[in-house]
Write an enzyme that holds these catalytic residues in place. Sequence first.
Site, PDB file in Angstrom:
ATOM      1  N   GLU A 106      -1.255  -3.820  -8.915  1.00 31.90           N
ATOM      2  CA  GLU A 106      -1.438  -4.815  -9.990  1.00 31.90           C
ATOM      3  C   GLU A 106      -1.650  -6.223  -9.426  1.00 31.90           C
ATOM      4  O   GLU A 106      -1.908  -7.143 -10.180  1.00 31.90           O
ATOM      5  CB  GLU A 106      -0.225  -4.799 -10.921  1.00 31.90           C
ATOM      6  CG  GLU A 106      -0.196  -3.578 -11.811  1.00 31.90           C
ATOM      7  CD  GLU A 106       0.932  -3.608 -12.828  1.00 31.90           C
ATOM      8  OE1 GLU A 106       1.826  -4.462 -12.732  1.00 31.90           O
ATOM      9  OE2 GLU A 106       0.915  -2.737 -13.725  1.00 31.90           O
TER      10      GLU A 106
ATOM     11  N   HIS B 271       0.840  -1.214   0.000  1.00 34.39           N
ATOM     12  CA  HIS B 271       0.000   0.000   0.000  1.00 34.39           C
ATOM     13  C   HIS B 271       0.869   1.255   0.000  1.00 34.39           C
ATOM     14  O   HIS B 271       0.555   2.243  -0.657  1.00 34.39           O
ATOM     15  CB  HIS B 271      -0.893   0.036   1.240  1.00 34.39           C
ATOM     16  CG  HIS B 271      -1.896  -1.081   1.315  1.00 34.39           C
ATOM     17  ND1 HIS B 271      -1.782  -2.116   2.207  1.00 34.39           N
ATOM     18  CD2 HIS B 271      -3.024  -1.319   0.602  1.00 34.39           C
ATOM     19  CE1 HIS B 271      -2.812  -2.941   2.062  1.00 34.39           C
ATOM     20  NE2 HIS B 271      -3.583  -2.476   1.089  1.00 34.39           N
TER      21      HIS B 271
END
Length: 283
Positions: free
Chosen positions: A149, A37
């Site tokens: 992704e 993150h």
Amino acid sequence: MEIARTVDELRLHSDAWRALKRMIAIVPTMGALHEGHLSLIREAHRQADEVIVSIFVNPTQFAPGEDLDAYPRDPEGDLEKLRAAGVDLVWMPSVQEMYPDGFATTIHVEGPAKAGLEDTFRPGHFDGVATVVAKLFLQSGANVAVFGEKDYQQLLVVRRMAWDLDIPVKVTGAPIIRESDGLAMSSRNAYLSEEERRKAPALWRALNAAAEAILSGTAPDQATREARADLETAGFEVDYLEARNAQTLAPIDDPSSEPVRILGAARLGRTRLIDNIPLRKED
Ligand code: PAF
């Protein structure tokens, strides 16, 4: 760092930033933040003046029997990490704020959301994702949104949804961040026992084995079938392991003339791991 808990509070900030022509980025998360993150937040800072991170464990993207109640939550730890990462605003709505009584709208995406990958094993999941992400985009008025992704199909679904609904946000994908042994970082890795944690990078190795086989001329179907069998022998219950067109998620015709992504999802005990790699760096 500001914390908004209602749509009105969030808009107070985003409207002011927009009036000053500041570029706004949003990084949507479900909390339990890790280095993956934080890499999305760094990308958001590169692209915008103001960075919003949302933390919302979205109930509508979990099917009954999935891990909604067990999903790791660490609001205090998350806020500390976000402060250190220089985030401008944290958007932390309650379930009631996000889905008030009488809420009756669902966004349903076809195309990449019907690729026969996550959608087969998590029916309804992308309806929940598309609906909440559309709300996050519209609530925040962000110009840019950054997604990892690792959830590759989700990235394509969100991009399609924003495009189809004319939501003026640029959806950016950021590369997967891995542990030193190759395991893709994920909040759900917290569920792994010590022994499962040792085994878990086998998923990434299987994707790489399939990629190497395809690059040396093995047909994609055969390469992924063999990688899948190896993973099953190692004790994984494999949902899918497939090579797909990286832009459409359609099955591959000719791996030498189209961008290819190899995607897999497998269960190890109670933990469901997902991962993917490009066939070539440029895919
Ligand atoms: O990837 C996630 O964490 C979630 O699916 C998202 C995008 C925050 C929507 O709830």
